[in-house]
Design a protein around this motif. Structure first.
Motif, PDB file in Angstrom:
ATOM      1  N   MET A   1       0.836  -1.196   0.000  1.00 33.93           N
ATOM      2  CA  MET A   1       0.000   0.000   0.000  1.00 33.93           C
ATOM      3  C   MET A   1       0.873   1.249   0.000  1.00 33.93           C
ATOM      4  SD  MET A   1      -3.106  -1.026   2.608  1.00 33.93           S
ATOM      5  CE  MET A   1      -2.008  -1.703   3.869  1.00 33.93           C
ATOM      6  N   ASN A   2       0.445   2.248  -0.750  1.00 33.76           N
ATOM      7  CA  ASN A   2       1.132   3.529  -0.785  1.00 33.76           C
ATOM      8  C   ASN A   2       0.583   4.447   0.306  1.00 33.76           C
ATOM      9  OD1 ASN A   2       2.663   3.031  -3.303  1.00 33.76           O
ATOM     10  ND2 ASN A   2       0.616   2.982  -4.215  1.00 33.76           N
ATOM     11  N   VAL A   3       1.414   5.395   0.742  1.00 34.49           N
ATOM     12  CA  VAL A   3       1.026   6.334   1.797  1.00 34.49           C
ATOM     13  C   VAL A   3       1.052   7.753   1.246  1.00 34.49           C
ATOM     14  CG1 VAL A   3       1.531   7.218   4.096  1.00 34.49           C
ATOM     15  CG2 VAL A   3       1.939   4.804   3.581  1.00 34.49           C
ATOM     16  N   ALA A   4      -0.059   8.452   1.371  1.00 35.07           N
ATOM     17  CA  ALA A   4      -0.183   9.837   0.935  1.00 35.07           C
ATOM     18  C   ALA A   4      -0.669  10.691   2.099  1.00 35.07           C
ATOM     19  CB  ALA A   4      -1.152   9.951  -0.247  1.00 35.07           C
ATOM     20  N   ILE A   5      -0.665  11.989   1.884  1.00 31.72           N
ATOM     21  CA  ILE A   5      -1.241  12.914   2.849  1.00 31.72           C
ATOM     22  C   ILE A   5      -2.257  13.786   2.138  1.00 31.72           C
ATOM     23  CG2 ILE A   5       0.620  14.607   2.519  1.00 31.72           C
ATOM     24  CD1 ILE A   5       0.193  15.433   5.481  1.00 31.72           C
ATOM     25  N   ASN A   6      -3.408  13.981   2.780  1.00 33.49           N
ATOM     26  CA  ASN A   6      -4.341  14.972   2.272  1.00 33.49           C
ATOM     27  C   ASN A   6      -3.838  16.345   2.711  1.00 33.49           C
ATOM     28  OD1 ASN A   6      -6.770  16.843   2.477  1.00 33.49           O
ATOM     29  ND2 ASN A   6      -7.623  15.126   1.329  1.00 33.49           N
ATOM     30  N   LEU A   7      -3.647  17.224   1.753  1.00 33.42           N
ATOM     31  CA  LEU A   7      -3.002  18.501   2.039  1.00 33.42           C
ATOM     32  C   LEU A   7      -3.872  19.447   2.856  1.00 33.42           C
ATOM     33  CD1 LEU A   7      -1.093  19.099  -1.306  1.00 33.42           C
ATOM     34  CD2 LEU A   7      -0.227  18.185   0.853  1.00 33.42           C
ATOM     35  N   TYR A   8      -5.128  19.074   3.112  1.00 36.25           N
ATOM     36  CA  TYR A   8      -5.946  19.837   4.061  1.00 36.25           C
ATOM     37  C   TYR A   8      -5.270  19.872   5.433  1.00 36.25           C
ATOM     38  CZ  TYR A   8     -10.154  21.288   6.643  1.00 36.25           C
ATOM     39  OH  TYR A   8     -11.050  21.955   7.442  1.00 36.25           O
ATOM     40  N   THR A   9      -4.517  18.828   5.739  1.00 39.95           N
ATOM     41  CA  THR A   9      -3.827  18.737   7.024  1.00 39.95           C
ATOM     42  C   THR A   9      -2.887  19.922   7.253  1.00 39.95           C
ATOM     43  OG1 THR A   9      -3.919  16.317   6.866  1.00 39.95           O
ATOM     44  CG2 THR A   9      -2.326  17.247   8.420  1.00 39.95           C
ATOM     45  N   VAL A  10      -2.282  20.410   6.182  1.00 39.82           N
ATOM     46  CA  VAL A  10      -1.270  21.472   6.313  1.00 39.82           C
ATOM     47  C   VAL A  10      -1.750  22.779   5.690  1.00 39.82           C
ATOM     48  CG1 VAL A  10       0.702  19.913   6.514  1.00 39.82           C
ATOM     49  CG2 VAL A  10      -0.118  20.558   4.242  1.00 39.82           C
ATOM     50  N   ARG A  11      -3.060  22.960   5.668  1.00 44.92           N
ATOM     51  CA  ARG A  11      -3.640  24.153   5.031  1.00 44.92           C
ATOM     52  C   ARG A  11      -3.227  25.449   5.720  1.00 44.92           C
ATOM     53  NH1 ARG A  11      -6.868  21.608   8.343  1.00 44.92           N
ATOM     54  NH2 ARG A  11      -8.273  22.686   9.778  1.00 44.92           N
ATOM     55  N   ASP A  12      -2.871  25.369   7.011  1.00 44.67           N
ATOM     56  CA  ASP A  12      -2.543  26.578   7.757  1.00 44.67           C
ATOM     57  C   ASP A  12      -1.074  26.976   7.648  1.00 44.67           C
ATOM     58  OD1 ASP A  12      -5.145  26.951   8.631  1.00 44.67           O
ATOM     59  OD2 ASP A  12      -4.862  25.757  10.442  1.00 44.67           O
ATOM     60  N   LEU A  13      -0.279  26.191   6.939  1.00 40.69           N
ATOM     61  CA  LEU A  13       1.113  26.568   6.726  1.00 40.69           C
ATOM     62  C   LEU A  13       1.175  27.776   5.797  1.00 40.69           C
ATOM     63  CD1 LEU A  13       3.106  23.237   6.210  1.00 40.69           C
ATOM     64  CD2 LEU A  13       3.091  24.732   8.206  1.00 40.69           C
ATOM     65  N   ASP A  14       1.920  28.764   6.186  1.00 37.58           N
ATOM     66  CA  ASP A  14       2.074  29.971   5.370  1.00 37.58           C
ATOM     67  C   ASP A  14       3.238  29.761   4.404  1.00 37.58           C
ATOM     68  OD1 ASP A  14       1.753  32.497   4.350  1.00 37.58           O
ATOM     69  OD2 ASP A  14       2.832  33.490   5.985  1.00 37.58           O
ATOM     70  N   GLU A  15       3.048  28.784   3.500  1.00 35.21           N
ATOM     71  CA  GLU A  15       4.085  28.425   2.543  1.00 35.21           C
ATOM     72  C   GLU A  15       3.457  28.158   1.181  1.00 35.21           C
ATOM     73  OE1 GLU A  15       6.915  25.966   5.743  1.00 35.21           O
ATOM     74  OE2 GLU A  15       6.174  24.998   3.903  1.00 35.21           O
ATOM     75  N   PRO A  16       4.181  28.440   0.104  1.00 36.47           N
ATOM     76  CA  PRO A  16       3.675  28.086  -1.230  1.00 36.47           C
ATOM     77  C   PRO A  16       3.499  26.576  -1.360  1.00 36.47           C
ATOM     78  CG  PRO A  16       5.558  29.582  -1.376  1.00 36.47           C
ATOM     79  CD  PRO A  16       5.485  29.128   0.046  1.00 36.47           C
ATOM     80  N   LEU A  17       2.564  26.171  -2.198  1.00 34.77           N
ATOM     81  CA  LEU A  17       2.288  24.745  -2.385  1.00 34.77           C
ATOM     82  C   LEU A  17       3.541  23.974  -2.777  1.00 34.77           C
ATOM     83  CD1 LEU A  17       0.445  22.298  -2.668  1.00 34.77           C
ATOM     84  CD2 LEU A  17      -0.214  23.131  -4.934  1.00 34.77           C
ATOM     85  N   LEU A  18       4.366  24.533  -3.635  1.00 27.36           N
ATOM     86  CA  LEU A  18       5.553  23.807  -4.083  1.00 27.36           C
ATOM     87  C   LEU A  18       6.496  23.521  -2.912  1.00 27.36           C
ATOM     88  CD1 LEU A  18       6.357  25.558  -7.488  1.00 27.36           C
ATOM     89  CD2 LEU A  18       4.856  23.604  -7.016  1.00 27.36           C
TER      90      LEU A  18
END
Length: 238
Positions: A1-18
């Motif tokens: 099985m592969n492991v991913a993260i839903n980026l909603y988890t880090v929505r509050d980071l003040d960083e560009p998506l890249l």
């Protein structure tokens, strides 16, 4: 099985998506699940390729899918995304047998249009779908009358008082994406620190041949720490 993260988890980071994608790769994830894309898709695709990250799927509000899917399809096609997920429908969509069946028809119709554009449609549950509607629940009535894929959310199922592993076993042929989230008394906590029997759920995921385990935390105290702990916990249990 592969492991991913839903980026909603880090929505509050003040960083560009890249830059966030750089963090995800350094932490050891195999891929990401998008919850919106606030950057040029071509730039995102280039960064994903450079980091060796795959796209497990994308959460897309149902209004966007129903009212302007052509533009949405172009965006996610550029990311080599094959699955789109309706992340939420309100309580009224599952409040009775008739509303659950109507929801099934609505999503099946949408699933057909999504399939014409080359995507698979999935539905992501919360806890309110598990209201009693006669001798079943709104969620089970919906699933019985629908053919769309299911992105089961283990934490929300636990919060609803249902059995996550049993539901995964029951709907194994419908689940390619599994949200790995924990809860204590209905409140989100770090994975492995709540009420969820993660080991039993992961055993059921193996039996179901789930393709993607998707880590998510709805309200982390420290998004970066949560991102790192999520993959460590899942890798440690696999």
């Amino acid at each position: 099985m592969n492991v991913a993260i839903n980026l909603y988890t880090v929505r509050d980071l003040d960083e560009p998506l890249l830059d966030v994608l750089d963090r995800v790769a350094r932490a050891g994830y195999d891929g990401v699940e998008f919850a919106g894309v606030e950057a040029d898709p071509e730039d995102v695709r280039e960064r994903l390729d450079g980091l060796g990250l795959a796209v497990a799927g994308a959460h897309v509000p149902i209004e966007e899918l129903e009212e302007g899917f052509e533009a949405t399809a172009d965006r996610y096609r550029a990311l080599d995304c094959e699955r789109v997920v309706v992340p939420y429908l309100d309580e009224g969509a599952f409040a009775s047998l008739s509303s659950s069946e109507q929801t099934a028809r609505r999503l099946d119709a949408l699933g057909g249009r999504v399939a014409e554009q080359g995507f698979d449609l999935n539905y992501h549950n919360h806890d309110h779908e598990f209201v009693d509607v006669g001798e079943t629940t709104g969620f089970e009535a919906f699933v019985e009358h629908s053919a769309v894929g299911l992105e089961l959310d283990l934490g929300w199922i636990e919060a609803a008082g249902a059995n996550p592993a049993r539901l995964l076993e029951r709907y194994a042929d419908r689940v390619s994406l599994l949200h790995c989230k924990d809860t204590r008394s209905g409140a989100p906590v770090e994975l492995g620190e709540g009420d969820l029997d993660l080991g039993t759920c992961l055993d059921a995921a193996r039996e179901a041949d789930v393709e993607w385990l998707v880590y998510e935390h709805d309200a982390p105290d420290d998004p970066v720490e949560s991102l790192e702990r999520g993959v460590e916990t899942l890798r440690g249990r696999l």
